[in-house]
Design a protein around this motif. Structure first.
Motif, mmCIF file in Angstrom:
data_model
loop_
_atom_site.group_PDB
_atom_site.id
_atom_site.type_symbol
_atom_site.label_atom_id
_atom_site.label_comp_id
_atom_site.label_asym_id
_atom_site.label_seq_id
_atom_site.Cartn_x
_atom_site.Cartn_y
_atom_site.Cartn_z
ATOM 1 N N ARG A 144 62.430 32.444 -49.942
ATOM 2 C CA ARG A 144 61.511 31.559 -50.697
ATOM 3 C C ARG A 144 61.557 31.857 -52.188
ATOM 4 N NH1 ARG A 144 56.062 30.633 -47.163
ATOM 5 N NH2 ARG A 144 57.055 29.366 -45.568
ATOM 6 N N ILE A 145 61.636 33.137 -52.514
ATOM 7 C CA ILE A 145 61.723 33.497 -53.934
ATOM 8 C C ILE A 145 62.997 32.921 -54.542
ATOM 9 C CG2 ILE A 145 62.052 35.432 -55.525
ATOM 10 C CD1 ILE A 145 60.084 37.008 -53.811
ATOM 11 N N VAL A 181 67.245 17.017 -47.182
ATOM 12 C CA VAL A 181 67.143 18.259 -47.968
ATOM 13 C C VAL A 181 65.984 18.154 -48.947
ATOM 14 C CG1 VAL A 181 68.302 19.656 -49.717
ATOM 15 C CG2 VAL A 181 69.558 18.898 -47.695
ATOM 16 N N ASN A 182 65.813 17.004 -49.597
ATOM 17 C CA ASN A 182 64.699 16.815 -50.541
ATOM 18 C C ASN A 182 63.353 16.912 -49.839
ATOM 19 O OD1 ASN A 182 65.919 16.552 -53.049
ATOM 20 N ND2 ASN A 182 66.425 14.391 -52.714
ATOM 21 N N VAL A 183 63.266 16.320 -48.635
ATOM 22 C CA VAL A 183 62.011 16.380 -47.877
ATOM 23 C C VAL A 183 61.678 17.827 -47.531
ATOM 24 C CG1 VAL A 183 60.949 15.777 -45.667
ATOM 25 C CG2 VAL A 183 62.152 14.027 -46.980
ATOM 26 N N ARG A 187 58.505 20.056 -48.905
ATOM 27 C CA ARG A 187 57.542 20.664 -47.975
ATOM 28 C C ARG A 187 57.385 22.157 -48.237
ATOM 29 N NH1 ARG A 187 59.112 18.043 -42.126
ATOM 30 N NH2 ARG A 187 58.322 15.972 -42.559
ATOM 31 N N LEU A 188 58.516 22.820 -48.478
ATOM 32 C CA LEU A 188 58.454 24.263 -48.736
ATOM 33 C C LEU A 188 57.614 24.558 -49.965
ATOM 34 C CD1 LEU A 188 62.095 25.490 -48.000
ATOM 35 C CD2 LEU A 188 60.022 26.178 -46.832
ATOM 36 N N PHE A 189 57.800 23.802 -51.018
ATOM 37 C CA PHE A 189 57.101 24.133 -52.248
ATOM 38 C C PHE A 189 55.725 23.549 -52.334
ATOM 39 C CE2 PHE A 189 61.533 24.956 -53.348
ATOM 40 C CZ PHE A 189 61.362 26.293 -53.639
ATOM 41 N N LYS A 190 55.414 22.543 -51.525
ATOM 42 C CA LYS A 190 54.039 22.049 -51.492
ATOM 43 C C LYS A 190 53.156 23.041 -50.756
ATOM 44 C CE LYS A 190 54.868 17.147 -52.007
ATOM 45 N NZ LYS A 190 54.941 15.834 -51.369
ATOM 46 N N ARG A 191 53.705 23.746 -49.725
ATOM 47 C CA ARG A 191 52.937 24.778 -49.026
ATOM 48 C C ARG A 191 52.588 25.920 -49.952
ATOM 49 N NH1 ARG A 191 56.331 25.679 -43.580
ATOM 50 N NH2 ARG A 191 56.115 23.592 -42.782
#
Length: 193
Positions: A144-145, A181-183, A187-191
């Motif tokens: 994630r980092i 990939v964009n979706v 999602r990863l960064f909205k969490r």
């Protein structure tokens, strides 16, 4: 047959009667202590009597070439009677004590195997599981980092290549893949936020 041979045969039958009594009491106590199912008792009785008969005939064959005489049965009867009169109680007590000792040894061995082998293996398994979970969590954290650090470059790459992609018609599956990939990226960064 000489008197000496008859005496030896009689003595052998006395000993055989005593032996039959010892084995019978031992078998009875062991069957009771180990809680054999009821249906096995007749089978075990038949096995006992077959072994006893074979033993007696073997002794008879050794002492007087297998001749059946009246004193053979008297010797067997006296041997069994003498055993049950004088030695049965002692034999039962000795067999019960031996069974208790054997049970204690078996319990000790099972407990030792449990403490020395099974519990360390279980502990090692739990430790490996915890380590693998930690490593998975750590890898996801680092991932994630890295994704967050690459986010500006990804956005810049999308921004810079947008004019190029507008002039070219890309295959539908490539467009769907980029969209997916964009979706996932969003999602990863909205969490995180």
């Amino acid at each position: 047959m000489s008197l000496n041979q008859q005496f030896i045969t009689m003595l052998a039958m006395l000993i055989s009667g005593l032996s039959m009594g010892i084995v019978f009491d031992g078998y009875r106590v062991v069957a009771h202590q180990l809680h054999f199912p009821k249906w096995t008792k007749p089978v075990l009785d038949v096995c006992y009597w077959m072994i006893a008969v074979c033993f007696i005939f073997r002794m008879l064959y050794i002492t007087n070439q297998g001749e059946m005489r009246f004193y053979v049965f008297i010797g067997l009867f006296i041997g069994v009677w003498f055993y049950f009169l004088w030695f049965s109680f002692t034999t039962i007590r000795v067999v019960v004590i031996l069974m208790k000792i054997i049970k204690q040894i078996v319990r000790f061995l099972i407990r030792s195997i449990e403490i020395l082998i099974l519990k360390p293996l279980l502990g090692l398994y739990k430790l490996v599981r915890v380590l693998l979970r930690f490593l998975l969590w750590f890898a996801m954290f680092i991932g994630r980092i890295v994704l967050q650090l690459l986010s500006p470059f990804w956005k810049l790459l999308v921004f810079l290549t947008r004019p190029i992609w507008r002039h070219f018609r890309m295959p539908a599956w490539v467009a769907r893949s980029i969209q997916q990939v964009n979706v996932i990226w969003n999602r990863l960064f909205k969490r995180e936020k």
